[in-house]
Write an enzyme that holds these catalytic residues in place. Structure first.
Site, PDB file in Angstrom:
ATOM      1  N   SER A  73       0.827  -1.211   0.000  1.00 53.71           N
ATOM      2  CA  SER A  73       0.000   0.000   0.000  1.00 53.71           C
ATOM      3  C   SER A  73       0.854   1.251   0.000  1.00 53.71           C
ATOM      4  O   SER A  73       0.373   2.326  -0.347  1.00 53.71           O
ATOM      5  CB  SER A  73      -0.855   0.055   1.267  1.00 53.71           C
ATOM      6  OG  SER A  73      -1.614  -1.092   1.389  1.00 53.71           O
TER       7      SER A  73
ATOM      8  N   HIS B  57      -1.366  -3.087  -7.091  1.00 54.48           N
ATOM      9  CA  HIS B  57      -2.078  -2.733  -5.862  1.00 54.48           C
ATOM     10  C   HIS B  57      -3.563  -3.037  -6.035  1.00 54.48           C
ATOM     11  O   HIS B  57      -4.309  -2.264  -6.621  1.00 54.48           O
ATOM     12  CB  HIS B  57      -1.835  -1.241  -5.573  1.00 54.48           C
ATOM     13  CG  HIS B  57      -2.347  -0.766  -4.262  1.00 54.48           C
ATOM     14  ND1 HIS B  57      -2.596   0.570  -4.000  1.00 54.48           N
ATOM     15  CD2 HIS B  57      -2.671  -1.424  -3.121  1.00 54.48           C
ATOM     16  CE1 HIS B  57      -3.043   0.690  -2.776  1.00 54.48           C
ATOM     17  NE2 HIS B  57      -3.103  -0.493  -2.220  1.00 54.48           N
TER      18      HIS B  57
ATOM     19  N   GLU C  18      -4.256  -0.715  -9.140  1.00 56.15           N
ATOM     20  CA  GLU C  18      -3.357   0.420  -9.348  1.00 56.15           C
ATOM     21  C   GLU C  18      -1.991  -0.183  -9.719  1.00 56.15           C
ATOM     22  O   GLU C  18      -1.383  -0.893  -8.922  1.00 56.15           O
ATOM     23  CB  GLU C  18      -3.273   1.238  -8.042  1.00 56.15           C
ATOM     24  CG  GLU C  18      -2.570   2.560  -8.171  1.00 56.15           C
ATOM     25  CD  GLU C  18      -2.535   3.337  -6.843  1.00 56.15           C
ATOM     26  OE1 GLU C  18      -2.698   2.744  -5.759  1.00 56.15           O
ATOM     27  OE2 GLU C  18      -2.314   4.565  -6.897  1.00 56.15           O
TER      28      GLU C  18
ATOM     29  N   ASN D  53      -3.749   6.106  -2.129  1.00 49.60           N
ATOM     30  CA  ASN D  53      -3.592   6.513  -0.730  1.00 49.60           C
ATOM     31  C   ASN D  53      -3.152   7.963  -0.575  1.00 49.60           C
ATOM     32  O   ASN D  53      -3.409   8.591   0.445  1.00 49.60           O
ATOM     33  CB  ASN D  53      -2.606   5.580  -0.020  1.00 49.60           C
ATOM     34  CG  ASN D  53      -3.296   4.276   0.340  1.00 49.60           C
ATOM     35  OD1 ASN D  53      -4.438   4.281   0.813  1.00 49.60           O
ATOM     36  ND2 ASN D  53      -2.641   3.161   0.111  1.00 49.60           N
TER      37      ASN D  53
HETATM   38  N1  LIG Z   1      -5.813  -5.026   3.863  1.00 50.73           N
HETATM   39  C1  LIG Z   1      -6.017  -4.120   2.933  1.00 50.73           C
HETATM   40  O1  LIG Z   1      -7.089  -3.484   2.856  1.00 50.73           O
HETATM   41  C2  LIG Z   1      -4.966  -3.856   1.887  1.00 50.73           C
HETATM   42  C3  LIG Z   1      -5.329  -3.194   0.715  1.00 50.73           C
HETATM   43  C4  LIG Z   1      -4.372  -3.016  -0.285  1.00 50.73           C
HETATM   44  C5  LIG Z   1      -3.061  -3.466  -0.076  1.00 50.73           C
HETATM   45  N2  LIG Z   1      -2.724  -4.075   1.098  1.00 50.73           N
HETATM   46  C6  LIG Z   1      -1.352  -4.556   1.239  1.00 50.73           C
HETATM   47  O2  LIG Z   1      -1.346  -5.968   1.057  1.00 50.73           O
HETATM   48  C7  LIG Z   1      -0.313  -6.568   1.832  1.00 50.73           C
HETATM   49  C8  LIG Z   1      -0.913  -7.648   2.727  1.00 50.73           C
HETATM   50  O3  LIG Z   1      -1.864  -7.051   3.585  1.00 50.73           O
HETATM   51  P1  LIG Z   1      -2.981  -7.927   4.325  1.00 50.73           P
HETATM   52  O4  LIG Z   1      -3.971  -6.958   4.846  1.00 50.73           O
HETATM   53  O5  LIG Z   1      -3.415  -9.050   3.457  1.00 50.73           O
HETATM   54  O6  LIG Z   1      -2.100  -8.516   5.543  1.00 50.73           O
HETATM   55  P2  LIG Z   1      -2.447  -9.751   6.488  1.00 50.73           P
HETATM   56  O7  LIG Z   1      -1.789  -9.467   7.790  1.00 50.73           O
HETATM   57  O8  LIG Z   1      -3.898 -10.084   6.445  1.00 50.73           O
HETATM   58  O9  LIG Z   1      -1.669 -10.990   5.785  1.00 50.73           O
HETATM   59  C9  LIG Z   1      -0.297 -11.041   5.663  1.00 50.73           C
HETATM   60  C10 LIG Z   1       0.121 -12.512   5.541  1.00 50.73           C
HETATM   61  O10 LIG Z   1       1.506 -12.545   5.201  1.00 50.73           O
HETATM   62  C11 LIG Z   1       2.059 -13.659   5.836  1.00 50.73           C
HETATM   63  N3  LIG Z   1       3.513 -13.524   5.870  1.00 50.73           N
HETATM   64  C12 LIG Z   1       4.282 -12.759   6.700  1.00 50.73           C
HETATM   65  N4  LIG Z   1       5.580 -12.919   6.403  1.00 50.73           N
HETATM   66  C13 LIG Z   1       5.647 -13.777   5.358  1.00 50.73           C
HETATM   67  C14 LIG Z   1       6.727 -14.351   4.611  1.00 50.73           C
HETATM   68  N5  LIG Z   1       7.995 -14.040   4.868  1.00 50.73           N
HETATM   69  N6  LIG Z   1       6.430 -15.221   3.631  1.00 50.73           N
HETATM   70  C15 LIG Z   1       5.144 -15.545   3.357  1.00 50.73           C
HETATM   71  N7  LIG Z   1       4.085 -15.044   4.042  1.00 50.73           N
HETATM   72  C16 LIG Z   1       4.347 -14.172   5.027  1.00 50.73           C
HETATM   73  C17 LIG Z   1       1.402 -13.685   7.209  1.00 50.73           C
HETATM   74  O11 LIG Z   1       1.502 -14.978   7.820  1.00 50.73           O
HETATM   75  C18 LIG Z   1      -0.051 -13.311   6.832  1.00 50.73           C
HETATM   76  O12 LIG Z   1      -0.837 -14.478   6.578  1.00 50.73           O
HETATM   77  C19 LIG Z   1       0.366  -5.420   2.575  1.00 50.73           C
HETATM   78  O13 LIG Z   1       1.492  -5.009   1.855  1.00 50.73           O
HETATM   79  C20 LIG Z   1      -0.699  -4.331   2.592  1.00 50.73           C
HETATM   80  O14 LIG Z   1      -0.158  -3.039   2.658  1.00 50.73           O
HETATM   81  C21 LIG Z   1      -3.647  -4.291   2.073  1.00 50.73           C
END
Ligand SMILES: NC(=O)c1ccc[n+]([C@@H]2O[C@H](COP(=O)([O-])OP(=O)(O)OC[C@H]3O[C@@H](n4cnc5c(N)ncnc54)[C@H](O)[C@@H]3O)[C@@H](O)[C@H]2O)c1
Length: 296
Positions: free
Chosen positions: A118, A139, A151, A189
């Site tokens: 993000s 994104h 994005e 963002n």
């Molecule tokens: N949640 C949102 O609304 C949203 C929207 C757009 C982008 N994002 C981006 O997406 C990404 C993930 O966010 P999320 O909300 O899904 O997070 P989340 O915490 O729900 O999931 C993250 C996952 O990554 C895993 N993980 C951690 N380290 C790891 C590794 N070394 N190898 C493999 N897996 C690993 C964790 O076990 C977890 O299951 C982030 O970069 C976030 O900024 C999130």
């Protein structure tokens, strides 16, 4: 691009794996936690059931989608055949840099490496690989199976060819890609977070209450929900960290996070995930109840 690997099976990773698999791509879903992988498969299956119930997918297509997904706790094993890797692991710079260092070692040299970050610089992520021309931001928005936008973020060295490939691929998923350059917050963002921050300032300065701010922005601007409710959905800690990225990245005080937001995060009031934010979510997400602190 045929074979896809998705790293991280949390909120975003399971949705990204779902849309690729539903569109016929074999997907390796990778997470360090076996429990997270099993939870993701359960979530994908439930979300597919919803699409089947609406008559937009057959039971057989649902099974095919699930058959397209394999799960792995070893990144080396999961990414070895991938043509495209989409990294959707926890939002943490050092963690992502380590993942991309490993991807450089374990993927085919021609594989495209995308991040769903993000707020972390794509150029910085690309700098730890030997193929910055093939590193790009993809994104997706939450919830991924529903939201149309991708994005597409070009790092400083991302090639035209890779950008075109990712744009075409996003269209194949039924998404609408929009290209942006790699500067803090990209576009989504950079525009959304100052709006949320301004809503929090309006509350902090007593201009209006939680319900009034959200009603004005929801009905006045035809937004599906008000900015304070949206902040609770996104997570107040996530909003704060993205505002800090904007503030640090541009050095412009207009991005300084509102002190109320900082206090709320420090107090553990992070929105839905902690049960309390601008609203109280202890009774679920259906009924909007303003948090006690903000009631008049
Ligand atoms: N949640 C949102 O609304 C949203 C929207 C757009 C982008 N994002 C981006 O997406 C990404 C993930 O966010 P999320 O909300 O899904 O997070 P989340 O915490 O729900 O999931 C993250 C996952 O990554 C895993 N993980 C951690 N380290 C790891 C590794 N070394 N190898 C493999 N897996 C690993 C964790 O076990 C977890 O299951 C982030 O970069 C976030 O900024 C999130």
């Amino acid at each position: 691009m045929k074979r896809i690997a998705v790293i991280g099976s949390g909120t975003m990773g399971n949705g990204i794996a779902h849309v690729f698999a539903q569109n016929g791509f074999p997907v390796s879903l990778i997470d360090i936690s076996e429990e997270a992988l099993q939870k993701a498969l359960g979530t994908i299956s439930k979300n597919l059931d919803r699409i089947v119930a609406k008559g937009n997918l057959t039971e057989e297509q649902k099974q095919q989608t699930l058959n397209n997904i394999s799960t792995h706790t070893s990144m080396e094993e999961g990414v070895k055949d991938a043509d495209l890797v989409v990294e959707a692991a926890t939002e943490n710079v050092d963690l992502k840099l380590n993942i991309f260092r490993d991807l450089e070692k374990f993927t085919k040299p021609e594989a495209i490496l995308a991040s769903n970050t993000s707020s972390i610089s794509i150029t910085k992520i690309a700098s730890v690989t030997n193929r910055p021309d093939k590193v790009i931001g993809m994104h997706f928005m939450n919830p991924v199976p529903v939201m149309k936008l991708v994005e597409v973020i070009r790092g400083y060295s991302t090639s035209d060819e890779v950008t075109t490939q990712v744009i075409e691929l996003s269209k194949k998923l039924g998404k609408v890609p929009a290209e942006a350059n790699d500067y803090p917050g990209f576009v989504a963002n950079r525009i959304l977070m100052p709006m949320i921050n301004e809503a929090i300032y309006s509350l902090f300065e007593g201009v209006a209450g939680v319900e009034e701010i959200d009603t004005i922005m929801k009905l006045g601007m035809a937004h599906p929900m008000g900015p304070l409710q949206l902040a609770d959905f996104i997570g107040l800690d996530v909003c704060l960290s993205i505002l800090n990225v904007l503030h640090d990245g541009f050095g412009n005080p207009k991005y300084a996070p509102c002190p109320l937001l900082v206090n709320m995060v420090q107090a553990g009031h992070k929105g839905i995930k902690s049960g309390q934010g601008f609203y109280s979510w202890t009774h679920g997400t259906k009924e909007l109840v303003v948090a006690e602190r903000f009631r008049k």
